[in-house]
Design a protein around this motif. Structure first.
Motif, PDB file in Angstrom:
ATOM      1  N   SER A  86       6.290  81.279 -34.744  1.00  7.71           N
ATOM      2  CA  SER A  86       7.054  81.138 -33.497  1.00  7.71           C
ATOM      3  C   SER A  86       7.629  82.462 -33.004  1.00  7.71           C
ATOM      4  CB  SER A  86       8.201  80.142 -33.691  1.00  7.71           C
ATOM      5  OG  SER A  86       9.114  80.634 -34.672  1.00  7.71           O
ATOM      6  N   LEU A  88      10.504  83.449 -33.913  1.00  8.59           N
ATOM      7  CA  LEU A  88      11.951  83.254 -33.851  1.00  8.59           C
ATOM      8  C   LEU A  88      12.630  83.714 -35.138  1.00  8.59           C
ATOM      9  CD1 LEU A  88      12.000  79.639 -32.363  1.00  8.59           C
ATOM     10  CD2 LEU A  88      12.234  81.809 -31.114  1.00  8.59           C
ATOM     11  N   ARG A 137      12.654  75.906 -29.174  1.00  6.65           N
ATOM     12  CA  ARG A 137      12.121  76.238 -30.500  1.00  6.65           C
ATOM     13  C   ARG A 137      10.826  75.487 -30.767  1.00  6.65           C
ATOM     14  NH1 ARG A 137      17.760  76.712 -31.789  1.00  6.65           N
ATOM     15  NH2 ARG A 137      17.955  74.473 -32.218  1.00  6.65           N
TER      16      ARG A 137
END
Length: 309
Positions: A86, A88, A137
């Motif tokens: 991702s 993140l 997310r």
């Protein structure tokens, strides 16, 4: 209630998983050609710290080699602790020392140097950042999985196996937040994917069913499975590839000289090929020479061949 030995409960858990798979057919089920396509192919396995620990990779390799002793399964374990697809990272990760690494920092180099025919990928555990489910997310995870598939296909990877994330091994009381609900959502989305050349293996459902049969968690820290958890992971993946379920225990596998050589190959290749590819985590590790990694790996592979004859 009479005491039931842990080994018996674990055996019952495996049986429950196999019954679950037989009653609810899904894209996890194997094609007859899976084992054939894996044999004599370069197989790269990517993921986070669970894959870097590598026990399930060695167990899977052992399953394949011992059940198909006349075939060669060329596996490259390339997991990286803390990694996501991702991109993140939570604030203060690793005590604020560095953000989570992302697969795409190294993926091009991995594909060009290893040149895998097959990719096995297990992500999701870190991609939700241990927070409640959010659209942003979730979208970052979905985009990362799609980007990984597209990039691998462009590089010539012929078959991709997506393994849904392991469970977050936590049973909260009352209304406490359970991060496993996020991983369950990620797994359900992956199971709905219908992409040519991609097969999804539902580890999450199998592990959740097995956990329901156990008194003890697979993971003391809720994230990283113990060896029984890794053995279940390997069994689930191997079953989806068409291998038979093994009646052996973890201790029996570990005592087998064949496993010792297979595990040595994994250790050699993770260190050698990760350094050869280069990666960024706590700092940047630039690509280095592969050195004698494959010379030593081939010696262990020859020992596996001899032992299986």
């Amino acid at each position: 209630m009479p005491h039931v030995p842990v080994s018996h409960r674990f055996g019952a858990a495996i049986a429950t998983c196999l019954l679950f798979i037989s009653l609810f057919p899904n894209p996890t089920l194997a094609d007859e050609s899976d084992i054939d396509s894996l044999a004599h192919s370069r197989i790269a396995v990517v993921g986070d710290s669970i894959t870097q620990a590598g026990h399930y990779v060695s167990f899977l390799s052992y399953q394949l080699h011992t059940q198909s002793p006349g075939r060669s399964f060329d596996i490259y374990p390339l997991g990286l602790s803390s990694e996501t697809v991702s991109g993140l990272s939570e604030k203060g990760h690793a005590g604020g020392k560095f953000p989570r690494p992302c697969l795409f920092e190294r993926f091009d180099r991995l594909l060009s140097k290893v040149k895998p025919d097959v990719l096995i990928a297990c992500y999701g555990m870190n991609d939700g950042i241990y927070q409640p489910l959010s659209d942003d997310r979730f979208a970052a995870f979905q985009n990362g999985i799609q980007k990984m598939i597209d990039q691998a296909k462009r590089a010539g990877v012929k078959k991709i196996y997506l393994v849904t994330p392991p469970i977050y091994d936590y049973e909260p009381a009352g209304d406490a937040f359970n991060y496993d609900t996020v991983l369950s959502a990620y797994a359900r989305w992956e199971m709905e994917l219908k992409i040519p050349g991609v097969k999804v293996i539902d580890l999450h459902a199998a592990m959740r069913a097995a956990r329901a049969e156990r008194d003890q968690p697979f993971s003391k820290d809720k994230v990283h499975p113990n060896e029984e958890g890794h053995w279940l992971m390997a069994q689930t993946i191997a079953s989806a590839l068409g291998a038979r379920d093994s009646a052996k225990s973890v201790s029996e596998v570990r005592a087998d000289p064949v496993f010792a050589s297979i595990d040595s190959i994994r250790n050699l290749r993770w260190k050698g090929w990760m350094n050869h590819i280069g990666y960024t985590r706590d700092k940047t590790y630039p690509p280095r020479s592969l050195g004698l990694t494959e010379v030593f790996a081939q010696k262990h592979q020859e020992m596996v061949r001899i032992l299986l004859q």
